[in-house]
Structure formats: C-alpha cells, structure tokens
Design an enzyme around this catalytic site. Structure first.
Site, PDB file in Angstrom:
ATOM      1  N   HIS A 251      -3.200  -5.033   1.761  1.00 22.57           N
ATOM      2  CA  HIS A 251      -2.533  -5.381   3.019  1.00 22.57           C
ATOM      3  C   HIS A 251      -2.732  -6.865   3.333  1.00 22.57           C
ATOM      4  O   HIS A 251      -3.741  -7.216   3.956  1.00 22.57           O
ATOM      5  CB  HIS A 251      -3.174  -4.614   4.175  1.00 22.57           C
TER       6      HIS A 251
ATOM      7  N   GLU B  75      -1.104  -8.426   5.508  1.00 22.00           N
ATOM      8  CA  GLU B  75      -0.714  -8.618   6.912  1.00 22.00           C
ATOM      9  C   GLU B  75      -1.871  -8.461   7.894  1.00 22.00           C
ATOM     10  O   GLU B  75      -1.708  -8.783   9.071  1.00 22.00           O
ATOM     11  CB  GLU B  75       0.440  -7.664   7.276  1.00 22.00           C
TER      12      GLU B  75
ATOM     13  N   CYS C 170       0.821  -1.202   0.000  1.00 21.85           N
ATOM     14  CA  CYS C 170       0.000   0.000   0.000  1.00 21.85           C
ATOM     15  C   CYS C 170       0.865   1.266   0.000  1.00 21.85           C
ATOM     16  O   CYS C 170       1.501   1.547  -1.005  1.00 21.85           O
ATOM     17  CB  CYS C 170      -0.997  -0.056   1.153  1.00 21.85           C
TER      18      CYS C 170
HETATM   19  N1  GLN Z   1      -3.610   6.390   0.991  1.00 22.61           N
HETATM   20  C1  GLN Z   1      -2.341   6.107   1.627  1.00 22.61           C
HETATM   21  C2  GLN Z   1      -1.194   6.854   0.969  1.00 22.61           C
HETATM   22  O1  GLN Z   1      -1.363   7.559   0.041  1.00 22.61           O
HETATM   23  C3  GLN Z   1      -2.032   4.621   1.610  1.00 22.61           C
HETATM   24  C4  GLN Z   1      -3.003   3.877   2.484  1.00 22.61           C
HETATM   25  C5  GLN Z   1      -2.436   2.617   3.073  1.00 22.61           C
HETATM   26  O2  GLN Z   1      -1.243   2.406   3.147  1.00 22.61           O
HETATM   27  N2  GLN Z   1      -3.334   1.797   3.571  1.00 22.61           N
HETATM   28  O3  GLN Z   1      -0.098   6.726   1.386  1.00 22.61           O
END
Ligand code: GLN
Length: 195
Positions: free
Chosen positions: A177, A179, A82
C-alpha cells in the site's frame, strides 16, 4: 473539469479514500467509482486494498464485474494495490470458495502469503522505474506474486526474490500500500500514463 486526466477509484470497499487523497494532493482529479456508467467518465482506475473476496462479491452484485472486465480488455489503465492486485490477477491461490477475479494480469498471486507471524510489516524497496530514494512500502495481509507470464514486467521484489510489484501493458499492481506511507510516486507514475 480541468485539462488533466480524471482517475477513478473503485469505491465498493477498502481504502479508496486514501487513494483519492493522494491524487488530490498531487493535483490530479480523482473520484470514487461505484456504478458501471461511471467507467465512461474516467481515464484510469485504481482498485484499492481491502478484502478481495468482498470486493469480488460486491462487484458482481452491483453489475460492475463484467463492465470492468470489458474496460480492462479495452485498455483502460488500472492500478491495483493489495486486494486490488488480487482482483487484477488471472490466477488467485488460496482464494475463498467461489471467489473470482477480474483478471487481465498474467500472474498467479497467493492471498495472505505472509501468514500469521508476519501479517503486516513495512520495508524499503528499490524500484528502478521510480528512482531514489527506495519506496517505503506497507504490507497488510498482503499477497505475493508467485508466477508471472512472459509479457509481465517485474518492477520490484523483496530481498528473497518474492515479487511484489508488476506491470503488464495497461495494468499495474503492487502487493503493498503506497497510499498509507506518504509515498506518491506510484500514483504519479500511473497518472503520467493517462491521456
Ligand atoms: N488479504 C486481503 C485479501 O485477500 C488483502 C489485504 C489488503 O488489501 N490489505 O483481499
């Protein structure tokens, strides 16, 4: 130390504890990384989910950004989830003013790509490299990989074709994610490539 590899988890911000817990559950040594010197003590690094613009600022403030870029260029295996995927991407779309990434992955990602309607959701993904059953994936204000360079391998896409998992040499990235859903195969897959 045991005989196996030690995985570092970048612990500036975000859900680094969850990643350490997954590796520990698999019997793989894992430790938080907050200082550049600690990069010498690990065989691979996870950049967790969180907020990429904050992680970017903190990594530059703490003098980690340049050593991290050098380690990536030097072949350190890194897995970004992410916000971590955003940090690894060469091009970040919808970044905040002045936001930088570490880069390394020849992809363009768009931050917060699912908009407000579908901010967070879970779905099952077929990922041939990981075998059956499908991966149960949680997306939280997730990025989408909008374009990939020639040397990037697409590991998974949503039903509509949008790319959510990629691999390129020493780098692995997922929009979601694993995890937090009890999924451990990405962590095993990553650790199996470490010396
Ligand atoms: N929207 C977040 C970002 O731009 C990422 C979200 C996440 O890691 N769950 O960093």
């Amino acid at each position: 130390m045991g005989a196996g590899p030690t995985v570092g988890v970048l612990a500036l911000q975000g859900d680094f504890r969850e990643h350490i817990a997954v590796f520990s559950g698999l019997g793989i040594a894992a430790r938080p990384v907050r200082r550049a010197e600690e990069l010498d003590e690990i065989d691979g690094l996870v950049i967790p989910g969180g907020e990429s613009s904050v992680m970017d600022k903190l990594s530059r403030t703490f003098g980690l950004a340049e050593p991290l870029k050098a380690a990536i260029a030097d072949g350190l295996p890194v897995y970004g989830t992410c916000a971590g995927l955003i940090m690894l991407s060469d091009t970040v779309l919808d970044a905040i003013e002045g936001q930088q990434s570490l880069g390394g992955l020849d992809v363009a990602v768009r931050r917060n790509a699912f908009g407000n309607q579908l901010d967070s959701f879970e779905t099952d993904l077929d990922i041939p490299e990981l075998g059956a059953p499908p991966v149960h994936a949680a997306f939280i204000r997730a990025p989408i990989v909008e374009s990939v360079g020639e040397s990037v391998k697409v590991l998974s896409a949503l039903d509509d074709g949008r790319v959510v998992a990629v691999e390129q040499g020493n780098l692995l990235g997922t929009s979601f994610h694993p995890e937090i859903t009890g999924e451990t195969r990405f962590h095993s897959y990553f650790a199996s490539h470490l010396s």
